[in-house]
Design an enzyme around this catalytic site. Structure first.
Site, PDB file in Angstrom:
ATOM      1  N   LYS A  30       0.829  -1.209   0.000  1.00 10.30           N
ATOM      2  CA  LYS A  30       0.000   0.000   0.000  1.00 10.30           C
ATOM      3  C   LYS A  30       0.867   1.264   0.000  1.00 10.30           C
ATOM      4  O   LYS A  30       0.651   2.181  -0.785  1.00 10.30           O
ATOM      5  CB  LYS A  30      -0.918   0.027   1.238  1.00 10.30           C
ATOM      6  CG  LYS A  30      -1.905  -1.112   1.290  1.00 10.30           C
ATOM      7  CD  LYS A  30      -2.801  -1.006   2.508  1.00 10.30           C
ATOM      8  CE  LYS A  30      -2.069  -1.154   3.831  1.00 10.30           C
ATOM      9  NZ  LYS A  30      -1.437  -2.470   4.034  1.00 10.30           N
ATOM     10  N   THR A  31       1.850   1.276   0.891  1.00 14.23           N
ATOM     11  CA  THR A  31       2.723   2.440   0.958  1.00 14.23           C
ATOM     12  C   THR A  31       3.489   2.591  -0.350  1.00 14.23           C
ATOM     13  O   THR A  31       3.722   3.690  -0.842  1.00 14.23           O
ATOM     14  CB  THR A  31       3.685   2.317   2.162  1.00 14.23           C
ATOM     15  OG1 THR A  31       2.889   2.158   3.343  1.00 14.23           O
ATOM     16  CG2 THR A  31       4.551   3.551   2.308  1.00 14.23           C
ATOM     17  N   ASP A 211      -1.618   7.839   3.730  1.00  9.18           N
ATOM     18  CA  ASP A 211      -1.195   6.497   4.147  1.00  9.18           C
ATOM     19  C   ASP A 211      -1.832   6.190   5.511  1.00  9.18           C
ATOM     20  O   ASP A 211      -2.198   7.109   6.238  1.00  9.18           O
ATOM     21  CB  ASP A 211       0.337   6.452   4.265  1.00  9.18           C
ATOM     22  CG  ASP A 211       0.879   5.018   4.213  1.00  9.18           C
ATOM     23  OD1 ASP A 211       0.063   4.077   4.079  1.00  9.18           O
ATOM     24  OD2 ASP A 211       2.107   4.841   4.305  1.00  9.18           O
ATOM     25  N   GLU A 212      -1.952   4.932   5.862  1.00  4.52           N
ATOM     26  CA  GLU A 212      -2.497   4.517   7.171  1.00  4.52           C
ATOM     27  C   GLU A 212      -3.841   5.192   7.428  1.00  4.52           C
ATOM     28  O   GLU A 212      -4.100   5.693   8.527  1.00  4.52           O
ATOM     29  CB  GLU A 212      -1.509   4.882   8.297  1.00  4.52           C
ATOM     30  CG  GLU A 212      -0.099   4.359   8.097  1.00  4.52           C
ATOM     31  CD  GLU A 212       0.084   2.918   8.527  1.00  4.52           C
ATOM     32  OE1 GLU A 212      -0.893   2.284   8.965  1.00  4.52           O
ATOM     33  OE2 GLU A 212       1.216   2.407   8.390  1.00  4.52           O
ATOM     34  N   GLN A 242      -5.483  -3.100  10.855  1.00  4.21           N
ATOM     35  CA  GLN A 242      -4.342  -2.475  11.529  1.00  4.21           C
ATOM     36  C   GLN A 242      -4.723  -1.173  12.226  1.00  4.21           C
ATOM     37  O   GLN A 242      -3.865  -0.342  12.511  1.00  4.21           O
ATOM     38  CB  GLN A 242      -3.218  -2.212  10.528  1.00  4.21           C
ATOM     39  CG  GLN A 242      -2.606  -3.493   9.977  1.00  4.21           C
ATOM     40  CD  GLN A 242      -1.396  -3.201   9.106  1.00  4.21           C
ATOM     41  OE1 GLN A 242      -0.367  -2.766   9.596  1.00  4.21           O
ATOM     42  NE2 GLN A 242      -1.525  -3.419   7.818  1.00  4.21           N
ATOM     43  N   ARG A 620       5.208  -7.368  10.950  1.00  2.00           N
ATOM     44  CA  ARG A 620       6.432  -6.586  10.719  1.00  2.00           C
ATOM     45  C   ARG A 620       7.573  -7.487  10.266  1.00  2.00           C
ATOM     46  O   ARG A 620       8.597  -7.028   9.761  1.00  2.00           O
ATOM     47  CB  ARG A 620       6.893  -5.843  11.999  1.00  2.00           C
ATOM     48  CG  ARG A 620       5.936  -4.806  12.586  1.00  2.00           C
ATOM     49  CD  ARG A 620       5.432  -3.830  11.572  1.00  2.00           C
ATOM     50  NE  ARG A 620       4.138  -4.239  11.068  1.00  2.00           N
ATOM     51  CZ  ARG A 620       3.617  -3.805   9.922  1.00  2.00           C
ATOM     52  NH1 ARG A 620       4.270  -2.967   9.166  1.00  2.00           N
ATOM     53  NH2 ARG A 620       2.440  -4.228   9.515  1.00  2.00           N
TER      54      ARG A 620
END
Ligand code: ATP
Ligand code: MG
Length: 691
Positions: A30-31, A211-212, A242, A620
């Site tokens: 996504k990033t 983002d996020e 998330q 992660r």
């Protein structure tokens, strides 16, 4: 431009003329879509300075700028890449006068807010003040002012808090200061109530990327909508699984509302995870599975099964730290991870770092703690920042009080109290009151004299800071100032332990170097307030520092092990991860305590958020993951028995492969190494004997 993007990612990147949402699980790129889309937009002819990309932390912004630079070159510098808060600062420095704020307003940190609240509410109890702070922040994030909060208050407690909020707001106005919530709330008001400002910003921005997105709050969403206007040219990327900042007001409603508010929204889903092995991804999918699904998602990896996820059982926290070190050493010895920066140890709460720090230090392994106490929270740095804030904004009363007493300069408590009473009587800031001709009516000539001397000194410093440009001059000026006020002596006088004082002084010198480098334009302003790397005056640099959460942002490529809270690990990745302290009560975090053990609605929601936190932690890891827990944990000063986190069972790992003592492997390796060197020595001896 399509290099390194799968079809779904390309679809999101190439869709430029309307609203777009990329909704996908962890590590699905996504990033990466955001950075590539910045490049694509520029390639398609949108001016770089008309693109804004909003990230969750300053650190993420710095990283994204690096990546964008490697894709498009120098032009990337012009793109506005920053956090919502930094964007808010930029908007208010430009247009805040409409709200009665002068461009040099100060940004208060959390401690300043607590002490203003103590004062406003007439209490010395920090816990009470912090409760107010929490409640006021929640109100502000819900878009309420003091009057509105009072109107909807449900009980006496809330009514009192609303009254305190009113006095708090008055003080902030008087001090020409804003708190962190204002950095979103005030720009929102600016865009809502001033059409010409709104039009200006809507015209200025051709495309906004976020983002996020799952961790935005209601005010941020409102701000975003006003920034976008009718056309709604934006790209939001996020993952409902998330969302881990619900406790700070983030709401998944923002995801739910998007398709309603933007009926032409294009939704792109990504399904391939490029980060983790199948073993890790399976554990992550298993953990998140019990949570209700906002959007159905699937995630697969083509990186192979990989090492099984390990569970490491430990007797105590010290034992846990030892095993963590042993694991890192054995992975390195096996050649699976070469650099220290390939490793991260993640945990739920800041205080858990200490025992791991000690173990790493003992093993002489370099590390950094991120998401913990930041450089800027240190007393000595806060002292200096207090002075800088006062130069920038003379009306910043908390900064005034800190500077006039640090180091002590013979202006005592009583003098300051009289000055304070006088100032509030005439509705002046302390600094303005000090120069009032009638101050002599409440203070004797000597006190007035020392106050004047201080005031003139600050004015002089401000004048010089305004005219000091470039690294060398800035450094010389700052060192001279510290000498003037006797700051080094102040540190040594205030500290019995000389080593501690010396360490503090080193921090001060680091800070001076870092400020100077910014004046020389050697460092990008990671807060995104100023983007070009031109030389700046010291005063300009001082204006930006309140927003920087950590100085270690400049040290991004250090080759060290990362210790981090789970919250601060969001969006990042490491080849090898240890999730530590996975015991009931820590992760999930004391969920039962709040409602006396009852399974309430809020309990269920908090548990779900904790589960998402575990999911963030697991995802992660790229190649290896260990989850550790210890049979005893500290609770206050006591040691209490602990149970493994329910999330370990939820990972549904293969029982036969999980237990392993990494020290055994290391011992074996050491033995092998010792044998090899002995053999080599014997061979050498034999060879020299033969010669
Ligand atoms: P998170 O949900 O944790 O924020 P994300 O969805 O933002 O993750 P990224 O950080 O963008 O994921 O990507 C994860 C990793 O996968 C990165 O190392 C990235 O470079 C890599 N990656 C993403 N897309 C591709 C691709 N199409 N080809 C190869 N590697 C990719
Ligand atoms: Mg990401």
């Amino acid at each position: 431009m399509s290099a390194g993007l799968n079809l779904a990612q390309q679809e999101a990147v190439n869709y430029m003329h309307g609203p777009c949402l990329v909704l996908a699980g962890a590590g699905s790129g996504k990033t990466r879509v955001i950075t590539h889309k910045i490049a694509r937009l520029i390639q398609a002819g949108l001016e770089a300075k008309r693109i804004a990309a909003i990230t969750f932390t300053n650190k993420a912004a710095a990283e994204m700028r690096e990546r964008a630079k490697s894709l498009v070159g120098r032009e990337a510098k012009e793109v506005l890449i920053c956090t919502f808060h930094a964007l808010g600062v930029r908007m208010m420095r430009q247009d805040g006068t409409a709200l009665g704020l002068k461009p040099q307003f100060s940004i208060l940190d959390s401690d300043d807010v607590t002490s203003i609240l103590k004062d406003a509410g007439g209490t010395t109890d920090a816990a009470t003040a912090r409760q107010w702070q929490w409640a006021i922040s929640a109100w502000k994030n819900a878009g309420l002012n003091a009057a509105q909060a009072l109107a909807q208050a449900k009980d006496d407690n809330e009514r009192i808090t609303a009254k305190v909020m009113e006095r708090y707001e008055e003080r902030l106005t008087a001090y020409q200061s804003v708190d962190f919530d204002d950095l979103i709330g005030m720009p929102l008001r600016l865009l809502r109530d001033f059409p010409e400002v709104r039009e200006k910003w809507q015209k200025a921005l051709g495309h906004v990327l976020v983002d996020e997105y799952q961790d935005t709050n209601a005010t941020q969403y409102e701000l975003l909508k006003l920034l976008l206007g009718e056309r709604g040219r934006f790209t939001a990327v996020g993952d409902d699984d998330q969302s881990i900042y619900g406790w700070r007001g983030a709401t998944l409603d923002n995801l739910r509302k998007l398709p309603q508010d933007y009926p032409t929204l294009k939704v792109v889903k990504l399904e391939q995870n490029y980060r983790s092995t199948s073993a890790i991804l399976r554990a992550a999918n298993n953990v998140i599975q019990p949570n209700p699904k906002l959007f159905p998602k699937t995630l697969f990896s083509e990186l192979g099964e990989g090492e099984p996820v390990r569970v490491v059982d430990c007797d105590s926290e010290e034992h846990e730290a030892e095993r963590m070190v042993a694991r890192i050493q054995s992975i390195r010895a096996n050649g699976a991870g070469k650099d220290w920066k390939d490793f991260a140890v993640l945990y739920r709460a800041n205080h858990q770092a200490r025992v791991f720090e000690q173990a790493l230090r003992k093993a002489q392994i370099p590390y950094k703690v991120s998401g913990g106490q930041s450089f800027f929270d240190r007393a000595e740095i806060r002292d200096l920042c207090g002075w800088l804030r006062l130069w920038v904004n003379n009306d910043d009363d908390p900064a005034f009080l800190r500077s006039v007493t640090t180091p002590k300069r013979g202006i005592g408590h009583q003098t300051l109290q009289s000055l304070g009473t006088f100032a509030s009587q005439y509705k002046l800031s302390l600094f303005a009151a000090l120069f009032s001709p009638s101050l002599g009516s409440v203070l004797n000539a000597r006190a007035v004299g020392s106050l004047h001397e201080f005031g003139r000194y600050v004015n002089d410093l401000e004048f010089r800071a305004r005219h000091t440009v470039g690294a060398e001059d800035a450094k010389a000026f700052l060192l001279e100032w510290l000498k003037d006020i006797g700051y080094e002596k102040h540190l040594y006088d205030g500290e019995d332990n000389e080593k501690v004082a010396a360490a503090r002084w080193t921090n001060v010198l680091d800070f001076i170097d870092w400020m100077s480098a910014r004046c020389g334009g050697e460092i990008d302003d990671t807060a995104g307030v100023t983007l070009a790397t031109e030389r700046k005056t010291l005063l300009e640099v001082a204006q930006t520092i309140a927003l920087l959460s950590t100085i270690s942002e400049r040290e991004k490529d250090q080759n060290v092990v990362t210790l981090s809270t789970l919250h601060a690990s969001k969006g990042l990745e490491w080849p090898h991860v240890v999730l530590a302290g996975c015991v009931e009560g820590m992760l999930p975090f004391k969920p039962e305590d709040a409602d006396g053990g009852a399974v309430t609605e809020s309990f269920v929601q908090r548990l779900q958020e904790e589960r998402r936190l575990m999911y963030v932690g697991i995802t992660r890891a790229q190649r290896s993951l260990a989850v550790s827990w210890s049979k005893k944990r500290k609770k206050g000063r006591e040691m209490v028995p602990a149970q493994p986190s329910r999330f370990i069972a939820e990972m549904a790992l293969d029982k036969t492969t999980v237990k392993e003592d990494p020290r055994e492997k290391l011992k074996a390796l050491r033995a092998e190494f010792a044998k090899k060197s002995a053999d080599a020595a014997a061979a050498a001896a034999a060879a020299s004997g033969a010669a």
